[in-house]
Design a protein around this motif. Structure first.
Motif, PDB file in Angstrom:
ATOM      1  N   GLY A 142     -36.202   6.355  -1.639  1.00 54.96           N
ATOM      2  CA  GLY A 142     -35.680   4.998  -1.617  1.00 54.96           C
ATOM      3  C   GLY A 142     -34.624   4.702  -0.576  1.00 54.96           C
ATOM      4  O   GLY A 142     -34.070   3.596  -0.564  1.00 54.96           O
ATOM      5  N   PHE A 143     -34.338   5.644   0.329  1.00 54.77           N
ATOM      6  CA  PHE A 143     -33.284   5.430   1.320  1.00 54.77           C
ATOM      7  C   PHE A 143     -33.770   5.723   2.737  1.00 54.77           C
ATOM      8  O   PHE A 143     -32.970   6.033   3.619  1.00 54.77           O
ATOM      9  CB  PHE A 143     -32.060   6.291   0.984  1.00 54.77           C
ATOM     10  N   ASP A 144     -35.060   5.604   2.968  1.00 57.45           N
ATOM     11  CA  ASP A 144     -35.624   5.931   4.277  1.00 57.45           C
ATOM     12  C   ASP A 144     -35.072   5.033   5.381  1.00 57.45           C
ATOM     13  O   ASP A 144     -34.779   5.504   6.487  1.00 57.45           O
ATOM     14  CB  ASP A 144     -37.151   5.815   4.239  1.00 57.45           C
ATOM     15  N   LEU A 145     -34.938   3.749   5.106  1.00 58.50           N
ATOM     16  CA  LEU A 145     -34.449   2.818   6.127  1.00 58.50           C
ATOM     17  C   LEU A 145     -33.019   3.156   6.517  1.00 58.50           C
ATOM     18  O   LEU A 145     -32.688   3.232   7.709  1.00 58.50           O
ATOM     19  CB  LEU A 145     -34.535   1.382   5.611  1.00 58.50           C
ATOM     20  N   LEU A 146     -32.156   3.362   5.542  1.00 57.89           N
ATOM     21  CA  LEU A 146     -30.762   3.693   5.841  1.00 57.89           C
ATOM     22  C   LEU A 146     -30.666   5.000   6.612  1.00 57.89           C
ATOM     23  O   LEU A 146     -29.918   5.098   7.593  1.00 57.89           O
ATOM     24  CB  LEU A 146     -29.960   3.785   4.542  1.00 57.89           C
ATOM     25  N   GLU A 147     -31.424   5.999   6.206  1.00 52.08           N
ATOM     26  CA  GLU A 147     -31.375   7.289   6.904  1.00 52.08           C
ATOM     27  C   GLU A 147     -31.822   7.145   8.349  1.00 52.08           C
ATOM     28  O   GLU A 147     -31.197   7.701   9.261  1.00 52.08           O
ATOM     29  CB  GLU A 147     -32.249   8.315   6.182  1.00 52.08           C
ATOM     30  N   ARG A 148     -32.879   6.397   8.579  1.00 57.17           N
ATOM     31  CA  ARG A 148     -33.373   6.201   9.947  1.00 57.17           C
ATOM     32  C   ARG A 148     -32.345   5.486  10.813  1.00 57.17           C
ATOM     33  O   ARG A 148     -32.112   5.856  11.964  1.00 57.17           O
ATOM     34  CB  ARG A 148     -34.673   5.390   9.898  1.00 57.17           C
ATOM     35  N   GLU A 149     -31.706   4.471  10.242  1.00 57.37           N
ATOM     36  CA  GLU A 149     -30.765   3.672  11.021  1.00 57.37           C
ATOM     37  C   GLU A 149     -29.437   4.392  11.265  1.00 57.37           C
ATOM     38  O   GLU A 149     -28.771   4.146  12.270  1.00 57.37           O
ATOM     39  CB  GLU A 149     -30.510   2.343  10.305  1.00 57.37           C
ATOM     40  N   MET A 150     -29.039   5.270  10.360  1.00 56.25           N
ATOM     41  CA  MET A 150     -27.737   5.923  10.520  1.00 56.25           C
ATOM     42  C   MET A 150     -27.779   7.119  11.471  1.00 56.25           C
ATOM     43  O   MET A 150     -26.755   7.481  12.060  1.00 56.25           O
ATOM     44  CB  MET A 150     -27.182   6.370   9.164  1.00 56.25           C
ATOM     45  N   ARG A 151     -28.927   7.741  11.634  1.00 55.23           N
ATOM     46  CA  ARG A 151     -29.002   8.982  12.405  1.00 55.23           C
ATOM     47  C   ARG A 151     -28.425   8.873  13.823  1.00 55.23           C
ATOM     48  O   ARG A 151     -27.702   9.779  14.269  1.00 55.23           O
ATOM     49  CB  ARG A 151     -30.447   9.478  12.468  1.00 55.23           C
ATOM     50  N   PRO A 152     -28.702   7.806  14.586  1.00 52.43           N
ATOM     51  CA  PRO A 152     -28.152   7.744  15.946  1.00 52.43           C
ATOM     52  C   PRO A 152     -26.623   7.698  16.005  1.00 52.43           C
ATOM     53  O   PRO A 152     -26.039   7.946  17.063  1.00 52.43           O
ATOM     54  CB  PRO A 152     -28.754   6.441  16.499  1.00 52.43           C
ATOM     55  N   HIS A 153     -25.980   7.398  14.896  1.00 53.15           N
ATOM     56  CA  HIS A 153     -24.520   7.258  14.876  1.00 53.15           C
ATOM     57  C   HIS A 153     -23.821   8.511  14.346  1.00 53.15           C
ATOM     58  O   HIS A 153     -22.593   8.512  14.203  1.00 53.15           O
ATOM     59  CB  HIS A 153     -24.134   6.060  14.000  1.00 53.15           C
ATOM     60  N   ALA A 154     -24.576   9.560  14.081  1.00 54.71           N
ATOM     61  CA  ALA A 154     -24.027  10.714  13.373  1.00 54.71           C
ATOM     62  C   ALA A 154     -22.840  11.345  14.095  1.00 54.71           C
ATOM     63  O   ALA A 154     -21.771  11.536  13.502  1.00 54.71           O
ATOM     64  CB  ALA A 154     -25.126  11.753  13.146  1.00 54.71           C
ATOM     65  N   ALA A 155     -23.007  11.691  15.353  1.00 54.35           N
ATOM     66  CA  ALA A 155     -21.953  12.430  16.060  1.00 54.35           C
ATOM     67  C   ALA A 155     -20.660  11.628  16.125  1.00 54.35           C
ATOM     68  O   ALA A 155     -19.570  12.161  15.863  1.00 54.35           O
ATOM     69  CB  ALA A 155     -22.430  12.800  17.463  1.00 54.35           C
ATOM     70  N   ARG A 156     -20.755  10.352  16.466  1.00 56.82           N
ATOM     71  CA  ARG A 156     -19.544   9.528  16.587  1.00 56.82           C
ATOM     72  C   ARG A 156     -18.897   9.294  15.220  1.00 56.82           C
ATOM     73  O   ARG A 156     -17.668   9.302  15.101  1.00 56.82           O
ATOM     74  CB  ARG A 156     -19.888   8.200  17.262  1.00 56.82           C
ATOM     75  N   ALA A 157     -19.716   9.092  14.202  1.00 59.84           N
ATOM     76  CA  ALA A 157     -19.168   8.856  12.864  1.00 59.84           C
ATOM     77  C   ALA A 157     -18.428  10.088  12.348  1.00 59.84           C
ATOM     78  O   ALA A 157     -17.329   9.979  11.788  1.00 59.84           O
ATOM     79  CB  ALA A 157     -20.290   8.473  11.900  1.00 59.84           C
ATOM     80  N   VAL A 158     -19.012  11.257  12.538  1.00 66.28           N
ATOM     81  CA  VAL A 158     -18.384  12.492  12.074  1.00 66.28           C
ATOM     82  C   VAL A 158     -17.082  12.752  12.829  1.00 66.28           C
ATOM     83  O   VAL A 158     -16.057  13.106  12.229  1.00 66.28           O
ATOM     84  CB  VAL A 158     -19.353  13.683  12.216  1.00 66.28           C
ATOM     85  N   ALA A 159     -17.102  12.570  14.145  1.00 66.29           N
ATOM     86  CA  ALA A 159     -15.891  12.799  14.940  1.00 66.29           C
ATOM     87  C   ALA A 159     -14.775  11.851  14.516  1.00 66.29           C
ATOM     88  O   ALA A 159     -13.609  12.253  14.390  1.00 66.29           O
ATOM     89  CB  ALA A 159     -16.205  12.626  16.424  1.00 66.29           C
TER      90      ALA A 159
END
Length: 226
Positions: free
Chosen positions: A120-137
């Motif tokens: 039930g969270f495929d859309l959110l997972e797909r959209e968030m992936r490109p932001h991973a490195a900046r969000a974590v930092a």
């Protein structure tokens, strides 16, 4: 003497681990605990809120230094994305109050900071992936700066909570009810305090560092829950 005011002693408190304040556990006495943090998973969720153009919660200000991206999706897709983000945010802020009905999986690229239900969270997972490195930092930096401020302040940082509780008890003439409060200290663009869960508030970092202003801001919160 009838009509005389009665002053209760200030509550005895202990501080453990630099992030938890609690009542001394006397037999039959009310118990209360305040946990303060700048949780990296919460910061990541709020970073993604801006990066994905999520509007809710409407009353909560944006994080400083992060541009809010206008949605570039259909209205239906944006509506579904926001629904998924709200559920993810609730599970992140208060996981015990919002358990997932299905197993959780860590999302690649976010270390251990993001876990989503496997359904039930495929859309959110797909959209968030490109932001991973900046969000974590960004989240790691926020957490490190909070830890440095907390270490330097020591137990002094918790006087506001103990003082607000003691003031509340003197005003009502009894011990406070048992309660639990989670406090997230965040780099928000406006000074203030906002409820972001049933047991959790967000406090602007600048307000938390202003002793007099924070004393005034936390007093009504303590009075509301105690």
């Amino acid at each position: 003497m009838p009509g005389a005011s009665r002053t209760l002693p200030a509550p005895a408190v202990r501080v453990t681990g630099g992030s938890k304040l609690g009542a001394m556990n006397a037999a039959g006495a009310p118990e209360w605990v305040v946990r303060e943090d700048a949780s990296a998973p919460t910061v990541v969720a709020l970073y993604l809120r801006q990066a994905l153009g999520v509007r809710s919660p409407d009353e909560l200000p944006h994080l400083r230094g992060i541009d809010a991206t206008p949605p570039d999706r259909s209205a239906d897709e944006q509506h579904e994305l926001e629904r998924q983000w709200r559920a993810y945010f609730a599970m992140t802020v208060e996981p015990l109050a919002h358990p997932s009905p299905v197993p959780l999986d860590l999302v690649a690229g976010f270390d251990t900071l993001v876990a989503l239900p496997t359904e039930g969270f495929d859309l959110l997972e797909r959209e968030m992936r490109p932001h991973a490195a900046r969000a974590v930092a960004f989240a790691r930096d926020v957490q490190a700066r909070y830890a440095a401020r907390s270490d330097s302040a020591g137990a002094v940082a918790y006087r506001a909570y103990a003082g607000a509780l003691a003031q509340h008890e003197r005003r009502i003439g009894r011990r406070a009810h048992s309660f639990e409060l989670n406090v997230q200290v965040l780099p928000l663009s406006q000074r203030g305090v906002w409820w972001i869960g049933s047991l959790t508030i967000a406090v602007t970092d600048g307000l938390r560092s202003d002793i007099a202003a924070f004393d005034a801001a936390i007093a009504p919160i303590i009075a509301e829950i105690a």
